[in-house]
Motif scaffolding. Structure first.
Motif, PDB file in Angstrom:
ATOM      1  N   ALA A   1      35.401  80.537  34.135  1.00 29.55           N
ATOM      2  CA  ALA A   1      35.186  80.225  35.432  1.00 29.55           C
ATOM      3  C   ALA A   1      36.610  81.522  35.982  1.00 29.55           C
TER       4      ALA A   1
ATOM      5  N   VAL B   1      32.316  79.597  39.714  1.00 28.96           N
ATOM      6  CA  VAL B   1      32.990  78.171  39.906  1.00 28.96           C
ATOM      7  C   VAL B   1      34.153  79.113  40.469  1.00 28.96           C
TER       8      VAL B   1
ATOM      9  N   TRP C   1      32.413  75.927  43.760  1.00 25.41           N
ATOM     10  CA  TRP C   1      31.089  75.167  42.937  1.00 25.41           C
ATOM     11  C   TRP C   1      29.783  76.094  43.820  1.00 25.41           C
TER      12      TRP C   1
ATOM     13  N   ALA D   1      32.979  73.257  32.902  1.00 26.12           N
ATOM     14  CA  ALA D   1      31.321  74.056  34.105  1.00 26.12           C
ATOM     15  C   ALA D   1      30.991  75.024  33.933  1.00 26.12           C
TER      16      ALA D   1
ATOM     17  N   GLY E   1      31.926  69.590  43.388  1.00 24.68           N
ATOM     18  CA  GLY E   1      32.374  69.851  41.929  1.00 24.68           C
ATOM     19  C   GLY E   1      32.330  68.729  40.614  1.00 24.68           C
TER      20      GLY E   1
END
Length: 495
Positions: A165, A224, A252, A457, A476
């Motif tokens: 991320a 993310v 997100w 994620a 999220g």
């Protein structure tokens, strides 16, 4: 061996759209009409007889097998070999464990597990216990190796690394400068020449801005973003957005499908504005070229560039496919993707396999947190990943456990259901509470925390797409947010 329909369902033979592939998972056609896990066929070129090199004498059977398979796939004859030749070369490298499961190091440099309870191959992170690994033995008769998990050669050529991320460290100043220049140029395009009907953007925004924004999100390994680090990055597009980017700890931003990215370009071609279409491609190329310098964007940016850079040299490449719709254009784009980067397209063409590989990477990221493999408190990383998957689903869509769990092996599929159905299940101790991780699952360093956050994620985004593209919650998912809170604590600590 006869491959039966998934979960005992009756229907057409395996391999037809909507019915199980030899792996047993659904083979829904992609947006461009191609089956999942398809790879270009390479005609045989009279390869030499397969010669499997001897493995090194050190290491356990899993380590030796991985070395041997890599050496075999790197041999000159491999890329021109037929599937039958490849199976013959890899059959001696299958490993059997006392629980009657079989393991193979296969496509995309991943391990695959076969269990007689299900009779199918699934991506599965290999066992860590030294005793379990040493117990592995080759043997006969071995199960049939499904074509989908045979390495092709190019799939071993690219090291994808763990999904990451956009957190932990900000993007570089050079990258930000280049993107600022691209966004400023895109904003100067006259809206009448670049119409945009997306409600995501303010009225009067030219489609060049949407093209650069979509490219940013599509190229992100895990879309993310940490606003504390990258507010200036997202801020380049924020003046054009109709809605704020969110208020949670992380931003997100669901990745757009590939057909959304190319749809802006195809629309201008159909309108007879080849000049505008070429400008949209230029905006995408410049955005992806800038993003490629950051490891969190590199793989997918490289994949996109391999598809669209040829259009700058030959703008007419997609003209023959244009009358047949965006699906035909997408098929042309995917056909130009560099072979080692095909897995970057799974989110669009094979969401089930995308979820499986994301779950595999998540389990791998959790390995340092699961304790000593020989100790009594050890937790199998695959089981820990299943518990955390259940935590995210329980807080959002527990009703999707059955369709999503169908892409897990039978052991994990049953475990997922048990964790969700039994409030007192032991593995619920791994669930975050009040936004915080349990002590047993707290990483010691920032690198391990970022990998676990990113794996959580990526898995969450993958199962939402697998479930028909349901929206990601604005704030999220529970698990990744808990890892983000732990990361904040680590970074605030003076040590």
């Amino acid at each position: 061996m006869v491959w039966g329909p998934h979960d005992g369902a009756q229907g057409p033979p395996a391999g037809r759209p909507g019915w199980p592939s030899p792996l047993g998972q659904p083979t829904w056609p992609s947006a461009a009409g191609q089956p999942a896990w398809s790879r270009p066929y390479v005609p045989p070129q009279a390869p030499a007889a397969p010669v499997v090199p001897e493995p090194p004498v050190d290491g356990d059977p899993f380590t030796r097998t991985e070395h041997a398979v890599r050496a075999t796939v790197a041999a000159p004859w491999w890329r021109g070999a037929t599937p039958v030749q490849r199976r013959q070369a890899l059959l001696p490298r299958l490993l059997s464990l006392p629980d009657h499961s079989w393991w193979m190091y296969g496509a995309w440099a991943r391990w695959y597990r076969w269990h007689p309870a299900d009779g199918r191959w699934f991506p599965a992170a290999p066992p860590r216990s030294a005793a379990t690994r040493e117990a592995a033995r080759p043997g006969q008769p071995a199960p049939m190796i499904a074509s989908e998990i045979l390495p092709t050669g190019p799939d071993f050529a690219q090291d994808y690394g763990p999904p990451l991320a956009i957190t932990g460290s900000p993007v570089s100043g050079a990258l930000l400068f280049r993107l600022r220049s691209v966004a400023a140029e895109a904003a100067q395009a006259p809206p009448p020449d670049y119409p945009l009907g997306w409600s995501h953007f303010l009225h009067g925004t030219p489609s060049t801005i949407a093209a650069t924004w979509s490219t940013l999100l599509w190229c992100a390994s895990v879309p993310v973003f940490d606003p504390d680090l990258d507010n200036s990055l997202l801020g380049l597009w924020e003046p054009h957005l109709a809605q704020p980017l969110g208020t949670g700890r992380l931003r997100w931003l669901p990745p757009p499908p590939l057909h959304t990215v190319l749809g802006l370009y195809a629309e201008r071609l159909r309108a007879g504005r080849a000049d505008a279409a070429n400008q949209l491609v230029r905006c995408m190329v410049m955005t992806a070229q800038a993003l490629r310098d950051d490891p969190r964007f590199r793989i997918r940016a490289s994949a996109l560039l391999s598809m669209i850079e040829p259009l700058q040299a030959n703008p007419a490449l997609d003209h023959p496919a244009l009358p047949y719709g965006d699906q035909a254009v997408e098929r042309e784009w995917r056909g130009r993707c560099a072979a080692p980067l095909h897995a970057a397209l799974f989110a669009d063409s094979a969401p089930g396999e995308c979820f499986q590989l994301a779950f595999y990477d998540f389990a791998t990221a959790l390995r340092p947190l699961c304790g000593d493999a020989e100790g009594p408190a050890y937790i199998e990383p695959r089981h820990a990943a299943t518990a955390l998957l259940a935590a995210d689903m329980a807080a959002y869509r527990p009703d999707l456990a059955t369709p999503v769990g169908a892409w897990l092996d039978p052991e994990l599929r049953a475990l997922l259901g048990e964790i969700l159905d039994r409030p007192g299940h032991d593995l619920r101790e791994l669930w975050p509470a009040q936004g915080r991780l349990p002590d047993v699952l707290k990483p010691d360093g920032t690198a391990a925390t970022i990998e676990a956050l990113s794996g959580a994620a990526a898995t969450a985004i993958a199962w939402t797409r697998l479930a028909g593209g349901i929206p990601v919650p604005p704030d999220g998912f529970t698990v990744a947010n808990a890892f983000a809170a732990h990361l904040d604590g680590l970074q605030a600590s003076p040590n």
